[in-house]
Design a protein around this motif. Structure first.
Motif, PDB file in Angstrom:
ATOM      1  N   ASN A  50      37.495  43.865  31.712  1.00 25.58           N
ATOM      2  CA  ASN A  50      38.754  44.162  31.025  1.00 25.58           C
ATOM      3  C   ASN A  50      39.673  44.850  32.024  1.00 25.58           C
ATOM      4  N   LYS A  51      40.631  45.606  31.557  1.00 26.00           N
ATOM      5  CA  LYS A  51      41.586  46.225  32.468  1.00 26.00           C
ATOM      6  C   LYS A  51      40.989  47.413  33.236  1.00 26.00           C
ATOM      7  N   PHE A  98      40.790  40.708  36.959  1.00 21.48           N
ATOM      8  CA  PHE A  98      40.482  41.399  35.707  1.00 21.48           C
ATOM      9  C   PHE A  98      40.442  40.436  34.519  1.00 21.48           C
ATOM     10  N   SER A  99      40.226  39.175  34.785  1.00 21.32           N
ATOM     11  CA  SER A  99      40.194  38.176  33.719  1.00 21.32           C
ATOM     12  C   SER A  99      38.761  37.799  33.367  1.00 21.32           C
ATOM     13  N   GLU A 100      38.477  37.748  32.065  1.00 18.92           N
ATOM     14  CA  GLU A 100      37.162  37.286  31.616  1.00 18.92           C
ATOM     15  C   GLU A 100      36.900  35.853  32.052  1.00 18.92           C
ATOM     16  N   HIS A 101      37.961  35.082  32.208  1.00 17.58           N
ATOM     17  CA  HIS A 101      37.784  33.682  32.598  1.00 17.58           C
ATOM     18  C   HIS A 101      37.111  33.548  33.964  1.00 17.58           C
ATOM     19  N   GLN A 102      37.272  34.537  34.822  1.00 13.23           N
ATOM     20  CA  GLN A 102      36.656  34.463  36.144  1.00 13.23           C
ATOM     21  C   GLN A 102      35.133  34.607  36.079  1.00 13.23           C
ATOM     22  N   THR A 103      34.613  35.053  34.940  1.00 19.14           N
ATOM     23  CA  THR A 103      33.160  35.182  34.792  1.00 19.14           C
ATOM     24  C   THR A 103      32.511  33.864  34.373  1.00 19.14           C
ATOM     25  N   THR A 151      41.345  46.657  23.480  1.00 15.91           N
ATOM     26  CA  THR A 151      41.129  45.515  24.367  1.00 15.91           C
ATOM     27  C   THR A 151      42.196  45.421  25.459  1.00 15.91           C
ATOM     28  N   GLY A 152      43.386  45.945  25.152  1.00 14.47           N
ATOM     29  CA  GLY A 152      44.470  45.879  26.121  1.00 14.47           C
ATOM     30  C   GLY A 152      45.324  44.629  26.018  1.00 14.47           C
ATOM     31  N   GLY A 177      30.527  51.011  24.115  1.00  7.94           N
ATOM     32  CA  GLY A 177      30.913  52.360  24.530  1.00  7.94           C
ATOM     33  C   GLY A 177      31.639  52.341  25.859  1.00  7.94           C
ATOM     34  N   ALA A 178      32.289  51.217  26.171  1.00  4.49           N
ATOM     35  CA  ALA A 178      32.969  51.038  27.461  1.00  4.49           C
ATOM     36  C   ALA A 178      34.423  51.487  27.387  1.00  4.49           C
ATOM     37  N   GLU A 179      34.956  51.849  28.522  1.00  2.00           N
ATOM     38  CA  GLU A 179      36.385  52.193  28.583  1.00  2.00           C
ATOM     39  C   GLU A 179      37.222  50.964  28.287  1.00  2.00           C
ATOM     40  N   GLY A 180      38.315  51.160  27.591  1.00  3.80           N
ATOM     41  CA  GLY A 180      39.222  50.074  27.283  1.00  3.80           C
ATOM     42  C   GLY A 180      40.652  50.483  27.530  1.00  3.80           C
ATOM     43  N   GLY A 181      41.572  49.783  26.896  1.00  2.00           N
ATOM     44  CA  GLY A 181      42.985  50.125  27.056  1.00  2.00           C
ATOM     45  C   GLY A 181      43.595  49.529  28.307  1.00  2.00           C
ATOM     46  N   GLY A 182      44.530  50.291  28.888  1.00  2.00           N
ATOM     47  CA  GLY A 182      45.288  49.795  30.031  1.00  2.00           C
ATOM     48  C   GLY A 182      44.554  49.920  31.350  1.00  2.00           C
ATOM     49  N   TYR A 183      45.248  49.506  32.401  1.00  2.00           N
ATOM     50  CA  TYR A 183      44.674  49.560  33.739  1.00  2.00           C
ATOM     51  C   TYR A 183      44.519  51.017  34.194  1.00  2.00           C
TER      52      TYR A 183
END
Length: 248
Positions: free
Chosen positions: A86-87, A159-164, A208-209, A239-245
């Motif tokens: 994510n971001k 930072f794109s999920e598509h790259q995974t 999610t951002g 429990g992961a960090e989210g939001g902006g960059y």
């Protein structure tokens, strides 16, 4: 007479002493060991209370601790074995695994099930994207919409999920991104049966951002039904960090 007075005084003192002893015995005692049983029950209760406190404390500690495992070869970090991008969590520019074959097979099964129900979904999708291709997309959106707006619907390169290779943007037969209510609702109801979650949903933007994307599904595997049932973002579940960059 004096002897009688002395005897009465002595008897009074003995009786008073017995009365005092009875008053100090505050535990019920019928001579059959009930006092001991009550004391043992109290001790057991205290032990159980202590164990429950330990469990609550250990549970709180576990809930507050998130172990992030750095990805190998520039790949995504994982939490509890689940890749997270994510971001806040990115991948390296040269990370290019292509589409995950297990995820792609599951996506084909999902699409076939939708088509069998007469829903409008194409056999084609937007899946794996390289760092370079994501750069082109993102920079194009920035040029046309400005960076602030672009950041709400397009990931910066790295930072794109598509790259995974685990994310798929589904389309209608027209080629437009899938967003009609019938198809979008089917994904919300059934994507988890194929190991997917609808990654970006309405109301989750602060976590999610990104704006809601009913077409964007992310392969999770066997834990997808649990995440869907809880109706929470992946970040919240892990429990992961989210939001902006970071730093913004």
């Amino acid at each position: 007479m004096r002897k009688q007075a002395l005897l009465l005084a002595l008897l009074g003192g003995i009786l008073a002493g017995c009365g005092s002893g009875a008053a100090e015995d505050t535990e019920p005692n019928d001579g059959n060991g009930n006092t001991v049983e009550i004391q043992e029950d109290r001790q057991n209760t205290e032990d159980m209370d202590g164990k429950d406190t330990d469990k609550r404390q250990n549970g709180a500690a576990a809930a507050g601790s998130v172990e992030v495992t750095p990805g190998e070869n520039g790949g995504p970090s994982t939490i509890a074995g689940i890749p997270i991008v994510n971001k806040k969590y990115g991948v390296s520019p040269d990370y290019a695994p292509g589409e995950d074959p297990t995820a792609a097979a599951a996506a084909r099964q999902l699409i076939a099930a939708m088509q069998a129900e007469g829903l409008d979904v194409s056999d084609s999708w937007s899946g794996f994207r390289s760092y370079e291709y994501q750069s082109e997309l993102y920079n194009g959106y920035v040029a046309s919409s400005g960076q602030e707006a672009a950041d709400t619907f397009s990931a910066r390169p790295g930072f794109s999920e598509h790259q995974t290779g685990l994310a798929f943007d589904l389309k209608h037969s027209s080629g437009a991104l899938l967003e009609n209510p019938a198809e979008a609702q089917w994904l919300l109801d059934h994507a988890q049966e194929y190991g997917f979650i609808v990654r970006y949903q309405e109301g989750w933007e602060p976590v999610t951002g990104y704006m809601a994307e009913p077409w964007h599904i992310r392969y999770i595997g066997e834990l997808a039904p649990e995440i869907q049932a809880r109706n929470i973002p992946l970040e919240t579940y892990l429990g992961a960090e989210g939001g902006g960059y970071a730093g913004e």
